[in-house]
Scaffold this active site. Structure first.
Site, PDB file in Angstrom:
ATOM      1  CB  CYS A 175      -1.064   0.238   1.412  1.00  0.00           C
ATOM      2  SG  CYS A 175      -1.923  -1.290   1.470  1.00  0.00           S
ATOM      3  NE  ARG A 231       4.982   1.513   0.406  1.00  0.00           N
ATOM      4  CZ  ARG A 231       5.307   1.144   1.216  1.00  0.00           C
ATOM      5  NH1 ARG A 231       6.768   1.485   1.034  1.00  0.00           N
ATOM      6  NH2 ARG A 231       4.936   0.644   2.498  1.00  0.00           N
ATOM      7  CD1 TRP A 282      -0.914  -5.772  -3.283  1.00  0.00           C
ATOM      8  CD2 TRP A 282      -1.425  -6.579  -1.075  1.00  0.00           C
ATOM      9  NE1 TRP A 282      -0.587  -7.093  -2.927  1.00  0.00           N
ATOM     10  CE2 TRP A 282      -0.887  -7.708  -1.888  1.00  0.00           C
ATOM     11  CE3 TRP A 282      -1.559  -7.010   0.171  1.00  0.00           C
ATOM     12  CZ2 TRP A 282      -0.659  -9.102  -1.437  1.00  0.00           C
ATOM     13  CZ3 TRP A 282      -1.364  -8.299   0.672  1.00  0.00           C
ATOM     14  CH2 TRP A 282      -0.803  -9.454  -0.138  1.00  0.00           C
ATOM     15  N   GLY A 317      -1.563  -1.180   6.802  1.00  0.00           N
ATOM     16  CA  GLY A 317      -1.577  -2.344   7.910  1.00  0.00           C
ATOM     17  C   GLY A 317      -2.702  -3.048   8.250  1.00  0.00           C
ATOM     18  CD  GLU A 339      16.298 -14.189  -4.781  1.00  0.00           C
ATOM     19  OE1 GLU A 339      16.007 -13.214  -5.314  1.00  0.00           O
ATOM     20  OE2 GLU A 339      15.695 -14.802  -3.805  1.00  0.00           O
ATOM     21  CE  LYS A 355      13.464 -11.597  -7.386  1.00  0.00           C
ATOM     22  NZ  LYS A 355      14.123 -12.088  -6.191  1.00  0.00           N
ATOM     23  CG  HIS A 411      14.901 -39.058  -1.823  1.00  0.00           C
ATOM     24  ND1 HIS A 411      14.679 -40.233  -1.161  1.00  0.00           N
ATOM     25  CD2 HIS A 411      16.230 -38.665  -1.763  1.00  0.00           C
ATOM     26  CE1 HIS A 411      16.027 -40.573  -0.839  1.00  0.00           C
ATOM     27  NE2 HIS A 411      16.667 -39.607  -1.408  1.00  0.00           N
TER      28      HIS A 411
END
Length: 608
Positions: free
Chosen positions: A2, A27, A75, A102, A481, A485, A504
């Site tokens: 947000c 954001r 968001w 929040g 990572e 991405k 496995h």
């Protein structure tokens, strides 16, 4: 996640709000809105979708006149994305308007209390509760009403509040969610992050938890929750505004990938003095380091993957037991932590909700905390016993690249610093790694200059339905990572596996044409990786290998190869991750994805 922007001053407010929100799009958001106080009333305009939708309704800002207002990009957490659930939210009477980042954890209880008092709610959000509660407490003293609301509300929040009866001021407050105050001669600002106001002012205040700020056009006053004045130290933002702009690059992510040589050097070089590592703001004595019995590395997402590298590196160099733990799991796992435990906290923003909560849990149990963060004065930095800043500069793209690289650099420095203190690394080995750290930026640059080869490979495989990453030891940590991405920005289903675990169960997913990215940079496990590659090839996989220049040849066993320069084995992750970042970027580019703003994701995760 947000974004909040607010302004009170002499200039027309709506263009300022729209411009500030555009700087906060990174954001993550699904709707946007503004509230402007003018003509004795609060006018709210909001819309689901991209900011361009809102800007169109507002005619670029000219459609809503006024000189004081608040804006927000949402968001969704409580209630689906919609015009109705978008911020700002207004109380029943229309007197109070609120924007909020929040989560109000006890919002349902407050909602039930207010409903019994006859308050009617129109949205599904927890934020509307704040607007209605402020109005419930309001008796003509808006500061008192906000303070009473804060005493009742539980959770994390950054709030910007307008009151119709106070047409010259904005009230703002933060608790465990980022919010800054911007100061200028033409007016004053609140914002979630510096880029929102950087083209208007470089003078800011950083608010502490539960500090309440009153903004007027001609001044700013900060109080604690009891109404006592708080003297704030002014902070000057000294990085160039171009650091938060694309500067000719198509995407922020690509710009930030290309900035990694400089970012790595900026993090490492000032901390090596006459061949010795000197860590600013680290105050661990040799005696304390010797008495450490256990180390936790706690983080989320990409920072957790840095922690996985850190586990291997710290254990190898210090011979201390190290565990990398997801922050969201650490705080609920009843961890075995005491005053002989070091907890290393990693967060780009320094505001990550789960990571901040884990830090506080570790401190409550007696551990010493050392944070690796990028944002000076952030909550995690302020709450830690020690802090090591990564000098990455602002990172705008949601998918982290240079923040990850500089966090790796910080882990190397801490590992070497502790190993030297413990006497678990010889002088020659120490000097060799220190010398090689200085060459990493130029070696990253060499990989970046070979990006056309990686772009070609992405053009051949961007239609893959799923892609697997396999590796061992440090290579496995980098696979995690690289996989993240790829899935973040291309939406291709992707998973990372320790290569030794293929038989496995995982190998059942390999079929004709499945793309496998195989990392084989380490010498000790090279032969075992070749065996794993042959296993997937035998089942029809197409294999792209990432290997080390000057190492053993793997070309006959794979379909394509990406080579990285030779370096000290513990530093290989800093090079091996670069082609994986580029592959993810070019794959998403081929697919036409919104690379800087991937769906459903937010840059700074300030809620659980």
């Amino acid at each position: 996640m947000c974004g909040i922007i607010g302004y009170v001053g002499q200039e027309p407010v709506t263009p300022i709000l729209l411009d500030g929100l555009s700087k906060l799009e990174y954001r993550g958001y699904d709707s946007a809105g503004v509230a402007v106080l003018s003509g004795g009333q609060i006018n709210v305009v909001k819309a689901k979708g991209r900011l361009s939708v809102l800007a169109g309704i507002l005619e670029g800002g000219s459609g809503l006149p006024g000189h004081i207002g608040i804006g927000h990009t949402r968001w969704a957490t409580h209630g689906k994305p919609s015009d109705l659930n978008a911020h700002p939210h207004v109380s029943t009477s229309g007197k109070i308007a609120v924007v909020h980042n929040g989560i109000i954890e006890n919002y349902q209880k407050i909602k039930e209390f207010l409903a019994k008092k006859g308050v009617c709610f129109t949205t599904e959000t927890d934020t509307e509760v704040v607007a209605q509660l402020v109005e419930y407490f309001y008796d003509g003293d808006i500061f008192k009403a906000v303070a009473e609301t804060l005493r009742l509300a539980q959770g994390s929040y950054a709030l910007g509040i307008l009151c119709m009866d106070f047409p010259d001021q904005i009230i703002a407050v933060r608790k465990e969610a980022p919010l800054i105050v911007g100061l200028s001669e033409d007016g004053n600002y609140i914002a979630s992050d510096i880029p929102a106001i950087l083209n208007r002012t470089r003078r800011i205040y950083r608010l502490a938890d539960r500090e309440i700020v009153v903004l007027k056009a001609d001044g700013v006053e900060v109080y604690d929750i009891d109404g006592e004045r708080v003297q704030k130290e002014e902070f000057y933002v000294d990085w160039d505004v171009s650091a938060a702009e694309k500067c000719g690059y198509e995407h922020f992510m690509f710009k930030e990938i290309m900035e990694q040589p400089r970012a790595f050097a900026d993090t490492v070089n000032p901390r090596i003095v006459n061949g010795e590592i000197v860590l600013d703001n680290i105050h661990m004595s040799d005696e304390y380091i010797k008495n450490i019995q256990r180390i936790f590395i706690v983080a989320c997402g990409s920072a957790y993957h840095v922690g996985m590298v850190g586990k291997y590196t710290l254990e190898k160099l210090t011979r201390k037991p190290v565990e990398a733990v997801l922050a969201s799991e650490f705080r609920y796992s009843d961890p075995i932590v005491d005053d002989k435990t070091l907890v290393i906290i990693i967060s780009q923003s320094g505001e990550t909700a789960d990571t901040l909560a884990a830090l506080r849990e570790a401190k409550r149990r007696g551990a010493r905390t050392l944070s690796i963060v990028n944002v000076v004065g952030s909550s995690i930095a302020n709450d830690s016993d020690d802090v090591l800043y990564t000098w990455a500069g602002p990172e705008i793209a949601v998918a982290t690249t240079k923040a990850y690289t500089t966090q790796l650099a910080a882990i190397y420095l801490i590992s070497l610093y502790m190993a030297k203190s413990l006497g678990t690394i010889g002088r020659d080995a120490y000097d060799a790694v220190i010398a090689e750290l200085g060459h990493i930026p130029e070696k990253i640059q060499a990989i970046l200059e070979d990006k056309a080869h990686i772009q070609y490979l992405a053009s051949q495989h961007f239609n893959s339905k799923s892609i697997f990453f396999i590796g061992r030891n440090l290579d496995y940590a980098i696979c995690m990572e690289g996989s993240l991405k790829l899935k973040e920005i291309s939406y291709i289903q992707s998973e990372a596996y320790a290569a030794g675990e293929l038989k496995h169960g995982t190998i059942s997913l390999i079929e004709e044409g499945t793309l496998v990215m195989a990392l084989a940079t380490g010498d000790k496990l090279f032969d075992k990786m070749v065996s794993n590659i042959k296993e997937v090839k035998a089942r029809g996989a197409v294999v792209i290998a990432v290997t080390k220049q000057g190492g053993r040849n793997i070309d006959k066993d794979v379909d394509s190869t990406i080579s990285i320069p030779h370096t000290q084995e513990m530093l290989l992750p800093s090079l091996a991750v670069i082609p994986l970042q580029l592959f993810a970027y070019y794959t998403a580019l081929q697919k036409g994805c919104d690379i800087d703003k991937p769906r459903n994701l937010a840059k700074s995760v300030t809620v659980e």
